[in-house]
Design a protein around this motif. Structure first.
Motif, PDB file in Angstrom:
ATOM      1  N   VAL A 191       0.528  -0.856  -0.043  1.00 37.21           N
ATOM      2  CA  VAL A 191      -0.006  -0.368   0.217  1.00 37.21           C
ATOM      3  C   VAL A 191       0.461   0.995  -0.175  1.00 37.21           C
ATOM      4  N   GLY A 192       1.436   1.377   0.731  1.00 35.68           N
ATOM      5  CA  GLY A 192       2.935   2.183   0.940  1.00 35.68           C
ATOM      6  C   GLY A 192       3.436   2.619  -0.377  1.00 35.68           C
ATOM      7  N   ILE A 193       3.695   1.696  -1.185  1.00 38.72           N
ATOM      8  CA  ILE A 193       5.218   1.621  -2.269  1.00 38.72           C
ATOM      9  C   ILE A 193       3.682   2.256  -3.287  1.00 38.72           C
ATOM     10  N   PHE A 194       2.466   1.223  -3.553  1.00 43.36           N
ATOM     11  CA  PHE A 194       1.328   2.374  -4.303  1.00 43.36           C
ATOM     12  C   PHE A 194       1.345   3.468  -4.218  1.00 43.36           C
ATOM     13  N   ALA A 195       0.752   3.983  -2.911  1.00 44.14           N
ATOM     14  CA  ALA A 195       0.594   5.294  -2.867  1.00 44.14           C
ATOM     15  C   ALA A 195       1.740   6.231  -2.850  1.00 44.14           C
ATOM     16  N   ILE A 196       3.180   6.305  -2.969  1.00 43.42           N
ATOM     17  CA  ILE A 196       4.527   6.725  -3.188  1.00 43.42           C
ATOM     18  C   ILE A 196       4.154   6.722  -4.609  1.00 43.42           C
ATOM     19  N   LEU A 197       4.019   5.748  -5.654  1.00 39.54           N
ATOM     20  CA  LEU A 197       3.783   6.069  -6.898  1.00 39.54           C
ATOM     21  C   LEU A 197       3.088   7.077  -7.553  1.00 39.54           C
ATOM     22  N   VAL A 198       1.686   6.840  -7.446  1.00 37.77           N
ATOM     23  CA  VAL A 198       0.373   7.965  -7.054  1.00 37.77           C
ATOM     24  C   VAL A 198       0.010   9.500  -6.767  1.00 37.77           C
TER      25      VAL A 198
END
Length: 211
Positions: A191-198
């Protein structure tokens, strides 16, 4: 008026991105992918891979979708025994209440942000850029806490939203067998990595708008 709408976009962005990212991971596919990861621990007490996945999806649906708590309470293992005890069902009922509030807040904030974006037109891009940047700052703090001590972060989160020790279960209980520590560690990082990408994409989007 326009500045106020822009400020709402900036302030709402961290919640919209972080909770939205979590919602994306709250899908049966995420469970399947996690279970199939090399090194993911097998159940030590007898669940087959298929049974474990079936019960894990029932648990997921009970907290993500309305009307599925009865399915959780009535779920049975392959040998006909009740899959979840009363304490587990009670905890998942508490989780469902929390998730429902987060879902409703997300929808309201998304609608407000969409209206603000439409009102501001092209000028909304820089506000979304600032929102992405603010989200990156928030995520940096959260990731630092997870990296420093995931156990402390996980425990603190549960103490914040749940009463007493109602969320603590022995390793023989079904919830722990379906969603072991490794599961939550991996999902949190995902979740953290995906949120960082967004957030990074939004920040870049806003930066390019100002050029």
């Amino acid at each position: 008026m326009k500045k106020a709408l822009g400020l709402l976009i900036v302030l709402f962005a961290p919640f919209l991105i972080t909770v939205g990212s979590a919602m994306i991971f709250m899908q049966p596919l995420a469970i399947k992918l996690e279970y199939s990861r090399p090194g993911f621990p097998a159940d030590r007490y007898g669940f087959s891979g298929a049974e474990r996945y079936r019960l894990a999806v029932i648990g997921l649906k009970s907290v993500v979708l309305p009307g599925y708590l009865d399915d959780l309470a009535n779920a049975r293992t392959a040998d006909g025994k009740k899959a979840f005890n009363e304490r587990e069902v009670s905890h998942m009922r508490d989780v469902r209440k929390l998730v429902a509030v987060l879902q409703e807040l997300w929808i309201v904030m998304a609608i407000v942000a969409a209206v603000a974006t439409a009102w501001l037109g092209g000028k909304s891009r820089r506000y979304w850029g600032y929102g992405g940047l603010l989200t990156l700052v928030v995520l940096a703090v959260l990731i630092a806490l997870v990296w420093w001590n995931f156990d402390w972060f996980f425990t603190g989160f549960h103490h914040l939203f749940f009463e007493g020790n109602t969320w603590i279960f022995p390793e023989t209980d079904t919830l722990i067998r379906l969603y072991p520590w490794k599961f939550w560690d991996d999902i949190t990082w995902g979740v953290g990595i995906f949120a960082i990408l967004v957030s990074s994409a939004l920040t870049l989007y806003g930066f390019l708008a100002g050029r």
